[in-house]
Each structure stands twice: as structure tokens, then as C-alpha cells.
Design an enzyme around this catalytic site. Structure first.
Site, short mmCIF file in Angstrom:
data_model
loop_
_atom_site.label_atom_id
_atom_site.label_comp_id
_atom_site.label_asym_id
_atom_site.label_seq_id
_atom_site.Cartn_x
_atom_site.Cartn_y
_atom_site.Cartn_z
N THR A 1 103.86 16.07 8.40
CA THR A 1 104.40 16.45 10.15
C THR A 1 105.54 16.74 9.81
OG1 THR A 1 103.05 14.51 10.01
CG2 THR A 1 105.33 13.91 11.83
N ASN B 1 98.68 15.49 11.37
CA ASN B 1 98.40 14.93 10.20
C ASN B 1 98.97 15.21 8.52
OD1 ASN B 1 98.11 12.00 10.02
ND2 ASN B 1 96.32 11.74 10.05
N ARG C 1 100.08 15.73 22.45
CA ARG C 1 99.00 15.51 21.25
C ARG C 1 97.76 15.23 21.61
NH1 ARG C 1 99.57 11.94 16.68
NH2 ARG C 1 98.48 10.51 16.27
N GLY D 1 106.53 10.41 8.36
CA GLY D 1 106.50 9.52 7.53
C GLY D 1 104.98 8.50 7.90
N GLY D 2 104.28 8.68 8.81
CA GLY D 2 103.30 8.50 8.79
C GLY D 2 103.73 7.32 9.43
N ASP E 1 93.79 8.70 13.09
CA ASP E 1 94.72 8.13 13.33
C ASP E 1 94.85 7.22 14.45
OD1 ASP E 1 96.96 8.28 11.64
OD2 ASP E 1 98.15 10.13 13.61
O1 DON Z 1 101.30 10.77 14.64
C1 DON Z 1 101.18 9.94 13.77
O2 DON Z 1 101.79 9.19 13.27
C2 DON Z 1 100.92 10.49 11.86
N1 DON Z 1 99.64 11.05 12.93
C3 DON Z 1 102.12 11.15 11.73
C4 DON Z 1 101.56 11.66 10.12
C5 DON Z 1 102.84 11.68 9.11
O3 DON Z 1 103.73 11.48 10.20
C6 DON Z 1 102.20 11.73 7.66
N2 DON Z 1 103.65 12.41 6.90
N3 DON Z 1 103.73 11.34 5.79
#
Ligand code: DON
Length: 580
Positions: free
Chosen positions: A386, A406, A114, A477-478, A428
Site C-alpha cells: 500500500t 492490498n 475504494r 501498514g494494514g 479485507d
Molecule cells: O485497506 C486496507 O486497510 C488494507 N488493504 C491496506 C493494506 C496495507 O496497508 C498493506 N500494508 N502493509
């Protein structure tokens, strides 16, 4: 009598232990190795790269490097060497030295690559004079970028776990960048949508002469191929030290960012113990913090088990999923952050007792208003970026990895001459205790910005082991990642195959905003009516979300499957070993 009491107490203790420790599955009459290899990723060329490296004698870890690096080239919206990710690894017994204590079962490792906040980062760096979060500052441009972890993670994967060497693993990606590949409709749409948030170096490549590349155009990324070549010849030092590092720092500085050469030189990946939890007779091996995803799975699945949940394919069973999610995402906002910086009550949050106490507060006849749990936030935006891939090799080594820069194309910022999009993972972090991030997630001090700290993630690469076999699962998917993985696991336990798991319609609740989002077709008219009657506020989405990549191997039938989400353009491929 005393003796009898002792026996009774012993039986009771054994029962309690059984409930708490849940069974490790035993595969009776089962194959010890898969009948071939399988790769599922978000782009056919990345899947091909994995297969190429496996067929050249590499293992799943070599293939993971090849797929990750290829995705950086052919899916530049989603991840890249300017970003980071989590690589969940399983070393099969045959891949472990005979002296290891884990020799018999294999070994699971969570490789945390990360991004970290730069040394010059401060808690209030994204707030204006009135203390209000300035969203654009943490999302667009150089100030939004954390120090990338992917180059270090890939170097570690190749050198510590791979067989072919970093340079060989990187070859397909270098080829795709140097020789070019054909832009598909999905990438063309993303380029058009993001053209005006890209920095000049990126525009020159993706929007030549002011015209965004369209489907069918060839995309050549010469600078990126050179950056990858530096990694191939010098290892991680090719990125974190020397010419490329100096160019990156100078470019970020010129664009009002705050990176230093010390930031790059000090970056290191962390190998963590995966989070292990159980659902019925299934064992889950998943993300620990700094991802919130694994804890969300542990909390939701255990609440569902305590409630005696079964999928009755109606509002009643969906209501219980929604309520368990509401409570798990509430805890995310309260407690979670980088475990190297904050104390997280992990054992308690993941415990059966805690799930019992949460499940007790669920009313089967009414939605619990999130406000009765706490605070307020804005709705999530559609992310769609992502990336995730899943790989198994013929020895049974596995990788499930979710990687990110991101938002689409990360911060949109590229330092001239590098070909590398820098991430905007700093978004984030919780910019303040009231501000929500791009996914509508709020957080506490536990996820405040601090130098060298990792922003809290939802990325949830997961292995599930049980009577229906072994599942490798994950998705972008955030904030919705953990929910998608949860729904996929529930389908797997229900007997769904890989194709059905990635295709199933999705719904989501994240505590705040207090709404149930759902894809077109996820709820029938009756379910919508029934959920509304229970007190849920439904927020129908006009488009789909997620891009799940699954590999499923059932050692009892020795059936091997790979499937890529039909919502996007990826590919799952299985190649059987001769004789199978
Ligand atoms: O680390 C995370 O949870 C986010 N930066 C992930 C971002 C993501 O999956 C974007 N997709 N929709």
C-alpha cells in the site's frame, strides 16, 4: 433567583458545548498561503512527478493524479490502477467559487475510490464446505480482486478539481512506464519474494526468462503505458468501458474470477464528508467509513484526552495508548463495514460521552485482557505494501491520499496485455465472523461480503490543524495504519518536526491478537519490563513497518517541511516560491 438559575444553566450549557465542540483554532498573525510547494511520497520519481506538474501550473489535485499514477508504475507492489484508495482533499479558499458557503475556511472532501465487490460476489464465497475460510482464495489470483476504483478516482480528481487536464497529469506516469526506470533494492526484494505467486503475464515482465529483476535492472512496462494512455485519451471510460474493460473481464473469467462488464460500467467513486474530531486544541479531518481508521483516531485520542494523557516517555503513558487502542479496535471488529450497506453507530462511537465510558474501564495498573472484551484471531503478517503521499500547493490546497492493491503486487494476477496488477482487496472483508484476514483482523456481519459492497479498510489519510500548524499524514501498514497515524499525531502535538514524526519508533495493539507488537527500539528495557508487569504480552518484531509520508506547514512561522519515512526509499521535497 429564577434568573440566576437561568444564567447558571446557560453558563453550564456553554461549558458543555465548549467541551464537546472543542475550539477551532485561529491563526493570529499567520500566513494565508504556504511559502512554496511540498510533496512526500514513497518513491523519488513519483515525488518528482508531483513537483513537475505543480511547476507546470497545476494545483495539488493535478499533482495528486500525477503522483498516484506514477506510483502505479514505479511502486507496483503498493497501489495501482487495478486497485483503489482514499484521497482526502482540502480546497483552499482561493480554489472555491465565491458563491460557496465554505468560501472562508476552504472545503474538505473525502474522495472514496475504494474497490467494490463484484455483482456475483456472495457472503460465503471464500468458505470451504465445512464453513472454514480459504485464505488463499481471497488473497491470490483473480477471485481475490474487487472492482478497481483508482482509475475513476483519478479521472474525477483531474476533471473536477485539477487545472491542467487528465492527459497532462498522466504524462509522467506514461513516460516512466514506456521508457522504463531503474529497479531499486526494495522493489527487487519484493519481486523475488512474490515471483511464484505472480500470474504468467506478470512473470513475463517482472521475472523474464525465469529470473527476477534485480536492483539496477531497467523495468519497462509497455502494456501498462498503453493502459494509462487509454485513460489519458478517453478518461475513466478508457478503463471501465471498451477494449480494456472487455480484455480485463475475459482475462478474469478465464482465471476463475467473477467480474462482468456491468461491474466495471457501474463503478462510481463516492464523495463523502470527512470524519472530524478533536484532540485538545487540534482539529482532525480524517477518514470516515468504509475506513475504520478515522473512528479509531477519534476513539483513541478522546480516551487519551479524558485520561489527561501526556507523553511521559515511559511505560505508564504507552500503557494508556495501548489500552485505548485495544478498545477502539474492539469496536472496529464489532460495528464497522461499508456505510452504504450497514448502519454504523458513528455519532455514538465518535462522541465524547462514549470515550468517557471507555476510558473509565481502563486500569492504569493492569492490562485488560482482550478476551474479556471478546473472541479470537491469528497474528498479523508483515505486509509492508500500500502507499501514501501528501501534497500541498502554494495556494494551500492539500491532498493526503492512501492507495492500495492490498498485499504485495495485490493478487499477483495480471491479465495479459494490460500490465495491470489486480488487487486482492476482497481479503479485507470478513470471510466469516470467526476468520481473520491477512492482518489478523476479525470482523462481524457488518463487514461480510455482498455485491457492490466496499471492504472495510484501515487507510487513514488525515489533516491535523492546530497551534503547531497543519499536518498532512498517512502511511501503509494494514491494520497498523491507524496506530501509526495516532503516534504521528501525538508527536506533532508534542512539537516534533516532519522528519521526527516519520522516523519515530512504532508500537501497536489491535484488540486481537491480544499482544503489543513493537519495532526494534520502540520500547526501552525498562518499558518492556514495566509493560509486562502491567499484564501486557509483548510481541517484539524483528523488522520495522510502515512507510509514512508527511507534509507540515506552520502558518505562524511559515515554515514548510516534507518528510519521507527513513524505513523505505521515498522522498519528501519542498520547493520555495521566489522571495521565500
Ligand atoms: O485497506 C486496507 O486497510 C488494507 N488493504 C491496506 C493494506 C496495507 O496497508 C498493506 N500494508 N502493509
Amino acid at each position: 433567583m429564577k434568573g440566576l438559575l437561568k444564567v447558571f444553566a446557560g453558563v453550564l450549557l456553554a461549558m458543555i458545548l465548549l467541551i464537546d465542540a472543542a475550539p477551532a483554532q485561529a491563526f493570529v498573525n499567520s500566513a494565508s498561503r504556504p511559502p512554496g510547494i511540498a510533496v512526500a511520497s514513497a518513491h523519488p520519481l513519483a515525488t518528482d512527478a508531483g513537483i513537475e506538474v505543480l511547476q507546470a501550473g497545476g494545483n495539488a489535485f493535478d499533482a495528486a493524479v500525477a503522483v498516484s499514477a506514477s506510483l502505479a508504475v514505479v511502486e507496483p507492489t503498493g497501489s495501482g490502477i487495478g486497485g483503489g484508495g482514499f484521497w482526502l482533499l482540502h480546497q483552499a479558499p482561493s480554489a472555491i467559487k465565491s458563491t460557496s458557503p465554505n468560501k472562508d475556511e476552504g472545503r474538505d472532501i473525502f474522495l472514496d475510490g475504494r474497490e467494490v465487490a463484484p455483482l456475483a460476489a456472495t457472503e460465503n464465497m471464500y468458505l470451504d464446505a465445512q464453513g472454514k475460510a480459504v485464505d488463499i482464495a481471497s488473497r491470490d489470483g483473480a477471485l481475490a480482486a474487487g472492482i478497481p476504483g483508482e482509475p475513476a478516482a483519478l479521472a474525477a480528481l483531474a476533471s473536477k478539481y485539477g487545472k491542467l487536464g487528465f492527459a497532462r497529469d498522466l504524462q509522467p506516469a506514461i513516460r516512466y512506464a514506456r521508457d522504463g526506470f531503474i529497479v531499486d533494492a526494495k522493489l527487487a526484494r519484493a519481486i523475488a519474494e512474490n515471483a511464484n505467486r505472480m500470474s504468467p503475464a506478470a512473470t513475463a515482465i517482472f521475472v523474464p526468462n525465469g529470473k527476477p529483476l534485480v536492483a539496477g535492472d531497467k523495468l519497462v512496462q509497455t502494456d501498462l503505458s498503453k493502459s494509462l494512455q487509454l485513460l489519458a485519451s478517453r478518461g475513466a471510460a478508457g478503463f471501465y468501458q471498451g477494449t480494456l474493460a472487455k480484455t480485463l473481464v475475459a482475462g478474469v473469467d478465464a482465471a476463475k474470477g467473477i467480474w462482468s462488464e456491468a461491474d466495471l460500467a457501474r463503478y462510481s467513486v463516492v464523495e463523502r464528508e470527512p470524519l472530524v474530531t478533536y484532540f485538545r486544541d487540534y482539529k482532525l479531518i480524517t477518514s470516515p467509513p468504509p475506513s475504520a481508521g478515522g473512528i479509531a483516531l477519534a476513539e483513541t485520542l478522546q480516551q487519551l484526552e479524558v485520561l489527561g494523557w501526556t507523553d511521559t516517555h515511559d511505560a505508564a503513558s504507552k500503557h494508556l495508548v495501548i489500552e485505548s487502542l485495544r478498545r477502539a479496535y474492539h469496536d472496529r471488529a464489532q460495528y464497522l463495514g461499508d456505510p452504504d450497506f450497514v448502519q454504523i453507530p458513528l455519532t455514538r462511537l465518535a462522541s465524547r460521552d462514549y470515550a468517557i465510558s471507555l476510558a473509565r474501564t481502563i486500569d492504569r495498573k493492569h492490562a485488560t485482557p482482550s478476551a474479556s472484551l471478546d473472541a479470537a484471531a491469528k497474528p498479523a503478517v508483515e505486509g509492508g505494501q500500500t502507499t501514501h503521499f501528501s501534497i500541498i500547493d502554494a495556494d494551500g490546497n492539500r491532498v493526503a491520499a492512501t492507495m492500495s492493491i492490498n498485499l504485495s503486487f495485490g493478487s499477483g494476477f495480471m491479465v495479459a496485455g494490460t500490465g495491470i496488477f489486480l488487487n486482492d482487496e476482497m481479503d479485507d472483508f470478513a470471510a466469516s465472523t470467526t476468520a481473520s484476514n491477512a492482518y489478523g483482523l476479525i470482523g462481524s456481519k457488518a463487514n461480510a461480503v455482498a455485491p457492490r459492497k466496499r471492504p472495510l479498510s484501515t487507510m487513514t489519510p488525515t489533516f491535523v490543524e492546530g497551534p503547531n500548524g497543519i499536518l498532512l499524514i498517512g502511511t501503509p501498514g494494514g491494520s497498523r495504519i491507524a496506530t501509526m497515524v495516532l503516534l504521528g499525531i501525538l508527536d506533532f502535538v508534542d512539537g516534533a518536526d516532519a522528519k521526527a514524526i516519520v522516523a519515530a519508533p512504532r508500537y501497536h495493539h489491535q484488540y486481537l491478537p491480544d499482544v503489543v507488537q513493537f519495532e526494534p527500539g520502540a520500547f526501552s528495557e525498562t518499558e518492556q519490563h514495566d509493560l509486562t508487569a502491567l499484564g501486557d504480552t509483548l510481541a517484539p518484531l524483528t523488522s520495522t513497518y510502515g512507510n509514512m509520508q508527511v507534509v507540515l506547514w506552520n502558518p505562524q512561522t511559515n515554515n514548510l517541511q516534507a518528510a519521507s519515512d527513513p524505513r523505505a526509499v521515498g522522498a519528501g521535497r519542498v520547493v520555495l516560491t521566489a522571495g521565500h
